[in-house]
Design a protein around this motif. Structure first.
Motif, mmCIF file in Angstrom:
data_model
loop_
_atom_site.group_PDB
_atom_site.id
_atom_site.type_symbol
_atom_site.label_atom_id
_atom_site.label_comp_id
_atom_site.label_asym_id
_atom_site.label_seq_id
_atom_site.Cartn_x
_atom_site.Cartn_y
_atom_site.Cartn_z
ATOM 1 N N VAL A 26 0.846 -1.202 0.000
ATOM 2 C CA VAL A 26 0.000 0.000 0.000
ATOM 3 C C VAL A 26 0.876 1.245 0.000
ATOM 4 C CG1 VAL A 26 -1.643 1.360 1.355
ATOM 5 C CG2 VAL A 26 -2.015 -1.095 1.035
ATOM 6 N N PHE A 27 1.879 1.271 0.860
ATOM 7 C CA PHE A 27 2.769 2.441 0.894
ATOM 8 C C PHE A 27 3.500 2.618 -0.431
ATOM 9 C CE2 PHE A 27 2.751 1.871 5.660
ATOM 10 C CZ PHE A 27 2.067 3.052 5.921
ATOM 11 N N LEU A 28 3.864 1.532 -1.080
ATOM 12 C CA LEU A 28 4.508 1.623 -2.392
ATOM 13 C C LEU A 28 3.510 2.092 -3.460
ATOM 14 C CD1 LEU A 28 6.635 -1.664 -2.384
ATOM 15 C CD2 LEU A 28 7.483 0.689 -2.114
ATOM 16 N N ALA A 29 2.308 1.537 -3.449
ATOM 17 C CA ALA A 29 1.307 1.868 -4.468
ATOM 18 C C ALA A 29 0.930 3.341 -4.433
ATOM 19 C CB ALA A 29 0.067 0.991 -4.295
ATOM 20 N N TRP A 30 0.839 3.907 -3.236
ATOM 21 C CA TRP A 30 0.453 5.312 -3.110
ATOM 22 C C TRP A 30 1.677 6.223 -2.999
ATOM 23 C CZ3 TRP A 30 -3.175 1.670 -2.476
ATOM 24 C CH2 TRP A 30 -4.451 1.958 -2.960
ATOM 25 N N LYS A 31 2.841 5.656 -3.300
ATOM 26 C CA LYS A 31 4.110 6.392 -3.392
ATOM 27 C C LYS A 31 4.505 7.124 -2.110
ATOM 28 C CE LYS A 31 3.773 6.599 -8.373
ATOM 29 N NZ LYS A 31 4.230 5.261 -8.531
ATOM 30 N N VAL A 32 4.119 6.532 -0.980
ATOM 31 C CA VAL A 32 4.600 7.023 0.314
ATOM 32 C C VAL A 32 6.028 6.537 0.518
ATOM 33 C CG1 VAL A 32 4.226 6.947 2.818
ATOM 34 C CG2 VAL A 32 2.267 7.075 1.251
ATOM 35 N N LEU A 33 6.285 5.308 0.109
ATOM 36 C CA LEU A 33 7.628 4.728 0.107
ATOM 37 C C LEU A 33 8.024 4.426 -1.331
ATOM 38 C CD1 LEU A 33 7.363 2.167 3.068
ATOM 39 C CD2 LEU A 33 8.431 4.429 3.095
ATOM 40 N N GLU A 34 9.306 4.402 -1.586
ATOM 41 C CA GLU A 34 9.805 4.069 -2.915
ATOM 42 C C GLU A 34 10.280 2.625 -2.946
ATOM 43 O OE1 GLU A 34 12.642 6.794 -4.494
ATOM 44 O OE2 GLU A 34 11.526 8.541 -3.770
ATOM 45 N N VAL A 35 10.137 2.019 -4.109
ATOM 46 C CA VAL A 35 10.654 0.670 -4.294
ATOM 47 C C VAL A 35 12.166 0.734 -4.076
ATOM 48 C CG1 VAL A 35 10.976 -1.215 -5.928
ATOM 49 C CG2 VAL A 35 8.828 0.082 -5.922
ATOM 50 N N PRO A 36 12.700 -0.149 -3.247
ATOM 51 C CA PRO A 36 14.132 -0.099 -2.957
ATOM 52 C C PRO A 36 14.983 -0.307 -4.210
ATOM 53 C CG PRO A 36 13.031 -1.796 -1.638
ATOM 54 C CD PRO A 36 12.024 -1.232 -2.574
ATOM 55 N N ASP A 37 16.149 0.326 -4.214
ATOM 56 C CA ASP A 37 17.112 0.105 -5.290
ATOM 57 C C ASP A 37 17.668 -1.303 -5.183
ATOM 58 O OD1 ASP A 37 16.864 2.718 -6.255
ATOM 59 O OD2 ASP A 37 18.417 3.463 -4.903
ATOM 60 N N GLY A 38 18.173 -1.793 -6.287
ATOM 61 C CA GLY A 38 18.817 -3.106 -6.284
ATOM 62 C C GLY A 38 17.816 -4.227 -6.412
ATOM 63 N N PRO A 39 18.313 -5.452 -6.302
ATOM 64 C CA PRO A 39 17.430 -6.620 -6.429
ATOM 65 C C PRO A 39 16.403 -6.674 -5.299
ATOM 66 C CG PRO A 39 19.757 -7.272 -6.442
ATOM 67 C CD PRO A 39 19.705 -5.817 -6.104
ATOM 68 N N LEU A 40 15.213 -7.141 -5.628
ATOM 69 C CA LEU A 40 14.168 -7.319 -4.619
ATOM 70 C C LEU A 40 14.347 -8.692 -3.973
ATOM 71 C CD1 LEU A 40 11.126 -5.925 -6.639
ATOM 72 C CD2 LEU A 40 12.461 -4.761 -4.873
ATOM 73 N N ALA A 41 14.359 -8.705 -2.646
ATOM 74 C CA ALA A 41 14.604 -9.945 -1.899
ATOM 75 C C ALA A 41 13.526 -10.983 -2.195
ATOM 76 C CB ALA A 41 14.646 -9.652 -0.404
ATOM 77 N N ARG A 42 13.959 -12.224 -2.366
ATOM 78 C CA ARG A 42 13.035 -13.351 -2.555
ATOM 79 C C ARG A 42 13.012 -14.144 -1.246
ATOM 80 N NH1 ARG A 42 10.603 -15.959 -6.482
ATOM 81 N NH2 ARG A 42 11.761 -14.973 -8.186
ATOM 82 N N LEU A 43 11.853 -14.089 -0.558
ATOM 83 C CA LEU A 43 11.714 -14.820 0.703
ATOM 84 C C LEU A 43 11.039 -16.169 0.517
ATOM 85 C CD1 LEU A 43 10.729 -11.870 3.061
ATOM 86 C CD2 LEU A 43 12.991 -12.734 2.484
ATOM 87 N N THR A 44 10.209 -16.276 -0.521
ATOM 88 C CA THR A 44 9.555 -17.550 -0.861
ATOM 89 C C THR A 44 9.517 -17.636 -2.381
ATOM 90 O OG1 THR A 44 7.263 -16.793 -1.141
ATOM 91 C CG2 THR A 44 8.006 -17.217 1.131
ATOM 92 N N ASP A 45 9.052 -18.764 -2.887
ATOM 93 C CA ASP A 45 8.923 -18.871 -4.343
ATOM 94 C C ASP A 45 7.757 -18.046 -4.879
ATOM 95 O OD1 ASP A 45 6.928 -20.513 -3.315
ATOM 96 O OD2 ASP A 45 7.279 -22.130 -4.730
ATOM 97 N N GLN A 46 6.931 -17.476 -3.994
ATOM 98 C CA GLN A 46 5.815 -16.610 -4.383
ATOM 99 C C GLN A 46 6.154 -15.115 -4.292
ATOM 100 O OE1 GLN A 46 2.859 -17.876 -5.641
ATOM 101 N NE2 GLN A 46 4.136 -19.705 -5.624
ATOM 102 N N THR A 47 7.304 -14.785 -3.725
ATOM 103 C CA THR A 47 7.686 -13.380 -3.583
ATOM 104 C C THR A 47 7.861 -12.739 -4.959
ATOM 105 O OG1 THR A 47 8.892 -13.900 -1.539
ATOM 106 C CG2 THR A 47 9.361 -11.783 -2.574
ATOM 107 N N VAL A 48 7.264 -11.578 -5.140
ATOM 108 C CA VAL A 48 7.408 -10.829 -6.381
ATOM 109 C C VAL A 48 8.787 -10.169 -6.377
ATOM 110 C CG1 VAL A 48 6.514 -8.901 -7.748
ATOM 111 C CG2 VAL A 48 4.930 -10.421 -6.536
ATOM 112 N N THR A 49 9.616 -10.523 -7.357
ATOM 113 C CA THR A 49 10.975 -9.965 -7.409
ATOM 114 C C THR A 49 11.257 -9.216 -8.705
ATOM 115 O OG1 THR A 49 11.841 -12.058 -8.248
ATOM 116 C CG2 THR A 49 11.918 -11.713 -5.854
#
Length: 186
Positions: A87-110
């Protein structure tokens, strides 16, 4: 206006007038709603704000089920793996982090393009949903709480076992979307 000419501010006015401890005011004002959603769903209900580049949990109502989500207070997770964070990302309160997105499970969006699709879906629906992205078996649904000028001041979410949440994600999304809007648009 009250009789005698005095005005009574809405909960939102009180929130913004209380500059000494805004997070505590947000938590105090949201608590009855969190309890109501918890009673209606039986699931764990969260209230969070953005703090720096992370999601900070302010309050939580625990699940009434034996199997429920843990206490998330003081737990940091990658912002793209939780419904609250999305939600914070969608409404641009927070920014998507730089670099690779962490994969915590095989369902994590990376993949960033897949994350952008998720964020667009959240903006369209008004709420974000995650299934098994942070941990296998854990799902979440969260919606923004708007302040003046339609700024997102907090997020309310529900989390619990995927087996219980996935079939009713849309209904939970509509539930968490409705009341914060009613409260903050007074």
């Amino acid at each position: 206006r009250l009789e005698g000419g005095d005005s009574r501010g809405s909960a939102l006015f009180v929130l913004y007038a209380a500059s000494h401890d805004r997070p505590a005011q947000v938590a105090r004002l949201a608590r009855p709603y969190l309890v109501e959603v918890g009673a209606e769903t039986g699931e764990t209900v969260h209230l969070a704000v953005a703090h720096g580049d992370r999601v900070a949990h302010l309050d939580q109502v625990d699940s009434t089920f034996l199997l429920g989500a843990r206490d998330w207070t003081d737990v940091d997770v990658p912002v793209h793996t939780s419904a609250l964070g999305k939600v914070f990302l969608a409404w641009k309160v927070l920014e998507v982090p730089d670099g690779p997105l962490a994969r915590l499970t095989d369902q994590t969006v990376t993949r960033r393009s897949d994350l952008e699709d998720d964020l667009e879906q959240a903006r369209t629906c008004g709420y974000a949903v995650t299934h098994d992205e942070l941990e296998i078996g854990l799902s979440g649904v969260a919606a923004p709480v708007f302040g003046p000028g339609d700024d997102v001041v907090a997020v309310v979410g529900v989390s619990g076992p995927t087996a219980r949440l996935e079939p009713r994600a849309d209904a939970l999304g509509r539930l968490v979307l409705a009341a914060p809007r009613e409260q903050t648009r007074q």
